[in-house]
Structure formats: structure tokens, C-alpha cells
Enzyme design. Structure first.
Site, short mmCIF file in Angstrom:
data_model
loop_
_atom_site.label_atom_id
_atom_site.label_comp_id
_atom_site.label_asym_id
_atom_site.label_seq_id
_atom_site.Cartn_x
_atom_site.Cartn_y
_atom_site.Cartn_z
N CYS A 51 31.56 -8.01 22.18
CA CYS A 51 32.55 -7.05 21.72
C CYS A 51 33.95 -7.53 21.09
O CYS A 51 33.67 -7.84 19.98
CB CYS A 51 32.76 -6.24 23.27
SG CYS A 51 33.36 -4.74 23.05
N HIS A 52 34.94 -7.53 21.85
CA HIS A 52 36.14 -7.77 21.30
C HIS A 52 36.52 -9.41 21.44
O HIS A 52 37.31 -10.11 20.89
CB HIS A 52 37.50 -7.45 21.65
CG HIS A 52 37.64 -5.84 21.30
ND1 HIS A 52 36.74 -4.96 21.73
CD2 HIS A 52 38.38 -5.16 20.30
CE1 HIS A 52 37.12 -3.86 21.19
NE2 HIS A 52 38.18 -3.78 20.37
#
Length: 186
Positions: free
Chosen positions: A111-112
Site C-alpha cells: 500500500c503506502h
């Protein structure tokens, strides 16, 4: 299924980690036999972020200033926006991440979380994926970004979102089992 007995994996996280992106990989690694420790910038508990609000708390095993990559076989970085955005401002956390690459050890980021990889300057010429909104950051850090469920590049495992967790966990366990990758470099 791969047997990860005698393998130790650090999960680096702080408040605001995406709940499923820490809990599912942790469970998958432990099910395969690995010893997993939560490493953070703080002691006590850290809070997850789930569906736009604070979620489950997880106990911290060690703080970033108490650990070295030499204690672990691999590193896992959960996403969430707040989690990597906070940790990438911590020099010790960034150095900890970079040290896994310098020692050719498997790293998973979802994800991030690849923001931490950009901050550690380990993405040059690496094939990765991430949450779509940070694509430009990763490309600017030298990565070859692709939109795929899971990407494995010489011990580096990346995925986009919680929807990719099954594939991510499977590949992460596989890479930890395989161990050091000489092409996994900083």
C-alpha cells in the site's frame, strides 16, 4: 507450505498502520513458523487505522533504537497513510529499512509502505507496485512501477491494497523461506 521455523521477521509500524496490512501478514508468517516482532518508534501499544477510524491496538515488542537488522531474517512494512508518513521522518527507522537491503534480506511492503523504500533510497531500477496515489513518488525515486496484485523483485515483495493481501502474504512467506537474495541491494 514453507517452514519458517528459526526465521525472525520484524514488522516496522507506528500509529495509523492499516489494520489488515499488519495483522494478516503477521498471522501468515507465524502460521508458517516464523517468530514475528513488532518494532516501532514508541513503546507500549500502537493503534491501527480501519475504515476511517482508530482500530485494534497491537503491542510493541521493541523500539527502533533497540534493534538491528542482524537480529532478523526479513522485514515487513504495513501501509496506511499515517504509518509510513510518520516513520519516514525517523532517521533510525529509515536506516533500519535500508540495512535489510544492504544485507540482501527479504523485505515486504504494501500500500503506502513503499514510501519508506523511497526514503531509504533503495528503489533505483527496482520493479514495484503500491497504492496508486504514491506511484509518482516511487517513479521519482527510480522505481519501475507497475499496476499488479503482487510484484517480487529479488526478495522485495510489494502489493497495492488490502485486496491483494492473500497474494502478498503468500509471496512474502516464500521470499522469507528463500532467504537472502544477492540482487537485493541498497
Amino acid at each position: 507450505m514453507e517452514n519458517l521455523e528459526r526465521k525472525r521477521v520484524a514488522i516496522l509500524a507506528t500509529n495509523g498502520f492499516e489494520e489488515s496490512e499488519l495483522l494478516k501478514p503477521k498471522a501468515a508468517l507465524e502460521k508458517a513458523g516464523a517468530q514475528v516482532e513488532i518494532v516501532s518508534d514508541r513503546t507500549g501499544n500502537i493503534k491501527s487505522w480501519k475504515d476511517g477510524q482508530w482500530g485494534t491496538e497491537v503491542s510493541v515488542d521493541k523500539t527502533i533504537d533497540q534493534v538491528s537488522q542482524s537480529e532478523y531474517n526479513a522485514l515487513m512494512l504495513p501501509g496506511g497513510v499515517m504509518n509510513p508518513d510518520t516513520l519516514r521522518k525517523n532517521r533510525n527507522a529509515v536506516s533500519f529499512v535500508k540495512s535489510f537491503f544492504e544485507n540482501h534480506k527479504p523485505v515486504g511492503a504494501i500500500c503506502h509502505a513503499p514510501w519508506m523504500l523511497a526514503e531509504a533510497d533503495v528503489l533505483n531500477n527496482r520493479k514495484v507496485t503500491s497504492y496508486g496515489s504514491i506511484k509518482t513518488d516511487l517513479v521519482n525515486a527510480g522505481a519501475n512501477w507497475v499496476d499488479e496484485e503482487v510484484v517480487v523483485d529479488e526478495g522485495l515483495v510489494t502489493s497495492r491494497t488490502p485486496n491483494d493481501l492473500n497474494a502478498f502474504c503468500s509471496k512474502l512467506v516464500e521470499e522469507v523461506y528463500e532467504g537472502k537474495h544477492e540482487e537485493q541491494v541498497a
